[in-house]
Design an enzyme around this catalytic site. Structure first.
Site, PDB file in Angstrom:
ATOM      1  N   GLY A  12      22.141  20.883 -18.896  1.00  0.00           N
ATOM      2  CA  GLY A  12      23.285  20.644 -18.027  1.00  0.00           C
ATOM      3  C   GLY A  12      24.527  20.244 -18.800  1.00  0.00           C
ATOM      4  O   GLY A  12      24.457  19.528 -19.809  1.00  0.00           O
TER       5      GLY A  12
ATOM      6  N   PHE B  75      12.199  12.054 -13.033  1.00  0.00           N
ATOM      7  CA  PHE B  75      12.989  11.515 -11.920  1.00  0.00           C
ATOM      8  C   PHE B  75      14.039  12.561 -11.524  1.00  0.00           C
ATOM      9  O   PHE B  75      15.233  12.314 -11.493  1.00  0.00           O
ATOM     10  CB  PHE B  75      13.624  10.171 -12.266  1.00  0.00           C
ATOM     11  CG  PHE B  75      13.764   9.269 -11.065  1.00  0.00           C
ATOM     12  CD1 PHE B  75      12.642   8.699 -10.478  1.00  0.00           C
ATOM     13  CD2 PHE B  75      15.006   9.001 -10.506  1.00  0.00           C
ATOM     14  CE1 PHE B  75      12.753   7.879  -9.357  1.00  0.00           C
ATOM     15  CE2 PHE B  75      15.130   8.198  -9.390  1.00  0.00           C
ATOM     16  CZ  PHE B  75      13.999   7.634  -8.816  1.00  0.00           C
TER      17      PHE B  75
ATOM     18  N   LYS C 163      25.477  13.791 -10.516  1.00  0.00           N
ATOM     19  CA  LYS C 163      24.092  13.395 -10.247  1.00  0.00           C
ATOM     20  C   LYS C 163      23.429  12.955 -11.545  1.00  0.00           C
ATOM     21  O   LYS C 163      23.555  13.602 -12.583  1.00  0.00           O
ATOM     22  CB  LYS C 163      23.321  14.543  -9.606  1.00  0.00           C
ATOM     23  CG  LYS C 163      23.715  14.784  -8.146  1.00  0.00           C
ATOM     24  CD  LYS C 163      22.888  15.880  -7.524  1.00  0.00           C
ATOM     25  CE  LYS C 163      23.252  16.110  -6.057  1.00  0.00           C
ATOM     26  NZ  LYS C 163      22.763  15.055  -5.180  1.00  0.00           N
TER      27      LYS C 163
ATOM     28  N   ILE D 215      26.189  19.165 -11.460  1.00  0.00           N
ATOM     29  CA  ILE D 215      25.969  19.071 -10.018  1.00  0.00           C
ATOM     30  C   ILE D 215      26.396  17.682  -9.570  1.00  0.00           C
ATOM     31  O   ILE D 215      26.000  16.677 -10.172  1.00  0.00           O
ATOM     32  CB  ILE D 215      24.492  19.327  -9.658  1.00  0.00           C
ATOM     33  CG1 ILE D 215      24.045  20.684 -10.211  1.00  0.00           C
ATOM     34  CG2 ILE D 215      24.286  19.260  -8.148  1.00  0.00           C
ATOM     35  CD1 ILE D 215      24.811  21.881  -9.667  1.00  0.00           C
TER      36      ILE D 215
ATOM     37  N   GLY E 118      20.511  18.277  -9.853  1.00  0.00           N
ATOM     38  CA  GLY E 118      20.991  18.832 -11.118  1.00  0.00           C
ATOM     39  C   GLY E 118      19.871  19.493 -11.893  1.00  0.00           C
ATOM     40  O   GLY E 118      20.018  20.620 -12.386  1.00  0.00           O
ATOM     41  N   HIS E 119      18.727  18.808 -12.010  1.00  0.00           N
ATOM     42  CA  HIS E 119      17.576  19.405 -12.680  1.00  0.00           C
ATOM     43  C   HIS E 119      17.103  20.658 -11.939  1.00  0.00           C
ATOM     44  O   HIS E 119      16.760  21.677 -12.557  1.00  0.00           O
ATOM     45  CB  HIS E 119      16.411  18.414 -12.746  1.00  0.00           C
ATOM     46  CG  HIS E 119      16.708  17.157 -13.494  1.00  0.00           C
ATOM     47  ND1 HIS E 119      16.934  15.957 -12.866  1.00  0.00           N
ATOM     48  CD2 HIS E 119      16.809  16.900 -14.823  1.00  0.00           C
ATOM     49  CE1 HIS E 119      17.150  15.018 -13.768  1.00  0.00           C
ATOM     50  NE2 HIS E 119      17.085  15.557 -14.962  1.00  0.00           N
TER      51      HIS E 119
ATOM     52  N   LYS F 260      26.579  18.139 -17.947  1.00  0.00           N
ATOM     53  CA  LYS F 260      26.839  16.706 -17.809  1.00  0.00           C
ATOM     54  C   LYS F 260      26.689  15.986 -19.140  1.00  0.00           C
ATOM     55  O   LYS F 260      27.450  15.087 -19.462  1.00  0.00           O
ATOM     56  CB  LYS F 260      25.931  16.069 -16.762  1.00  0.00           C
ATOM     57  CG  LYS F 260      26.145  14.574 -16.618  1.00  0.00           C
ATOM     58  CD  LYS F 260      25.310  14.003 -15.504  1.00  0.00           C
ATOM     59  CE  LYS F 260      25.458  12.497 -15.478  1.00  0.00           C
ATOM     60  NZ  LYS F 260      24.840  11.854 -16.660  1.00  0.00           N
TER      61      LYS F 260
ATOM     62  N   SER G 288      19.806  10.447 -12.968  1.00  0.00           N
ATOM     63  CA  SER G 288      18.670   9.587 -12.652  1.00  0.00           C
ATOM     64  C   SER G 288      19.073   8.116 -12.671  1.00  0.00           C
ATOM     65  O   SER G 288      18.511   7.295 -11.942  1.00  0.00           O
ATOM     66  CB  SER G 288      17.538   9.834 -13.656  1.00  0.00           C
ATOM     67  OG  SER G 288      17.133  11.182 -13.623  1.00  0.00           O
ATOM     68  N   ARG G 289      20.047   7.764 -13.493  1.00  0.00           N
ATOM     69  CA  ARG G 289      20.474   6.368 -13.599  1.00  0.00           C
ATOM     70  C   ARG G 289      21.306   5.912 -12.407  1.00  0.00           C
ATOM     71  O   ARG G 289      21.572   4.709 -12.261  1.00  0.00           O
ATOM     72  CB  ARG G 289      21.244   6.143 -14.898  1.00  0.00           C
ATOM     73  CG  ARG G 289      20.353   6.172 -16.143  1.00  0.00           C
ATOM     74  CD  ARG G 289      21.101   5.754 -17.401  1.00  0.00           C
ATOM     75  NE  ARG G 289      20.190   5.551 -18.521  1.00  0.00           N
ATOM     76  CZ  ARG G 289      19.906   6.463 -19.442  1.00  0.00           C
ATOM     77  NH1 ARG G 289      20.468   7.672 -19.351  1.00  0.00           N
ATOM     78  NH2 ARG G 289      19.075   6.197 -20.429  1.00  0.00           N
TER      79      ARG G 289
END
Length: 285
Positions: A149, A34, A186, A178, A38-39, A151, A188-189
């Site tokens: 990342g 997903f 950012k 990101i 960021g990815h 994050k 996915s959740r």
């Protein structure tokens, strides 16, 4: 330009063999799919520093506890393939659970220290799942560099310790968070958030910014900063704080008084969605 996909370990090894025989460097980006910007920033970084880039897409069941969102975790492989292609990946590894955890699997990689704090307290089985799957993927891909990342700051600290302690032969590259235009990290959740929850979720970024302002204005007692952030976050109707921590960036141990750079970490439920964010704050001389 096309992108290759491998679903089995044998297919992955076959793809990698030709690259190694040509002495090409390999960058690796492990993900749970997903994919978002960021990815893609990790993939682009990997593509800029290596001859080839492998992206794994695997929703790893061992890092989810009972009652967490394994079954509902968002998945969109077709869109992920497009995003990988756009960002410059060469190969996507998308194994089935049975490929990574065959019948009889009973070996795990565990770390101590940094893995037992923060997320480790809230989700005690989480990091064992992370370190186990990442080690398996490192063994399979054998990358020159792997990209993660900022994050997931604690995950980065855990994996840095693992790579160091186990003498894993690669460079672990940490890339910046990101964010959306309003500052929300950012994730996915984020797709779980309702309209109201999405509006309130920006409070995490606001809290990080507030802490930086307080520190720059001379507030160095962490209990006072945390109290201010508590008040700010709880002013939103849909928020419930899991933790607010100000820690040493390397050991992740709590700090009472700020004398050097610190890492501020947040875990907050916004409605039913648990979000994390963090910021490395530099103490100005």
């Amino acid at each position: 330009m096309t992108i290759s996909t491998a679903t089995t370990i044998s297919e992955l090894k076959s793809k990698l063999t030709s690259w190694r025989s040509a002495h090409q460097t390999v960058g690796f980006v492990p993900t749970m799919g997903f994919l978002h910007e960021g990815h893609q920033s990790l993939i682009r970084k990997a593509a800029s520093e290596n001859d080839r880039v492998v992206v794994s897409i695997f929703v790893n069941p061992t890092q989810f506890a009972a009652g967490e969102d394994l079954a509902t975790y968002p998945r969109d492989l077709a869109q992920d393939q497009l995003k990988c292609l756009e960002a410059g990946a060469d190969l996507i590894f998308t194994p089935h659970v049975s490929e990574m955890y065959p019948s009889g699997f009973n070996t795990y990689v565990t770390t101590s220290g940094v893995s037992e704090l923060l997320e480790g307290k809230s989700r005690p089985t989480h990091f064992r799942g992370v370190t186990t799957i990442v080690t398996k993927l490192f063994n399979l891909v054998q990358p020159n560099k792997a990209y993660f990342g900022q994050k997931d700051a604690q995950q980065v600290a855990v994996l840095q310790q693992m790579v160091r302690d186990l003498n894993q032969d690669l460079d672990l590259i940490v890339c910046p968070i990101i964010r959306e235009a309003d500052g929300l990290a950012k994730s996915s959740r984020n797709t779980y958030l309702s309209t109201d929850a999405r509006q309130q979720a920006v409070v995490l970024f606001q809290a990080l910014t507030l802490a930086e302002t307080l520190i720059s204005n001379g507030e160095l007692k962490t209990s006072n900063i945390i109290a201010a952030l508590n008040t700010h976050i709880q002013a939103q109707s849909l928020t419930q704080i899991d933790y607010i921590k100000i820690v040493d960036p390397t050991t992740l141990q709590d700090i009472d008084n700020i004398t050097t750079d610190i890492l501020l970490l947040l875990a907050v439920y916004v409605d039913q969605t648990r979000l994390i964010d963090n910021k490395l704050i530099h103490l100005e001389a």
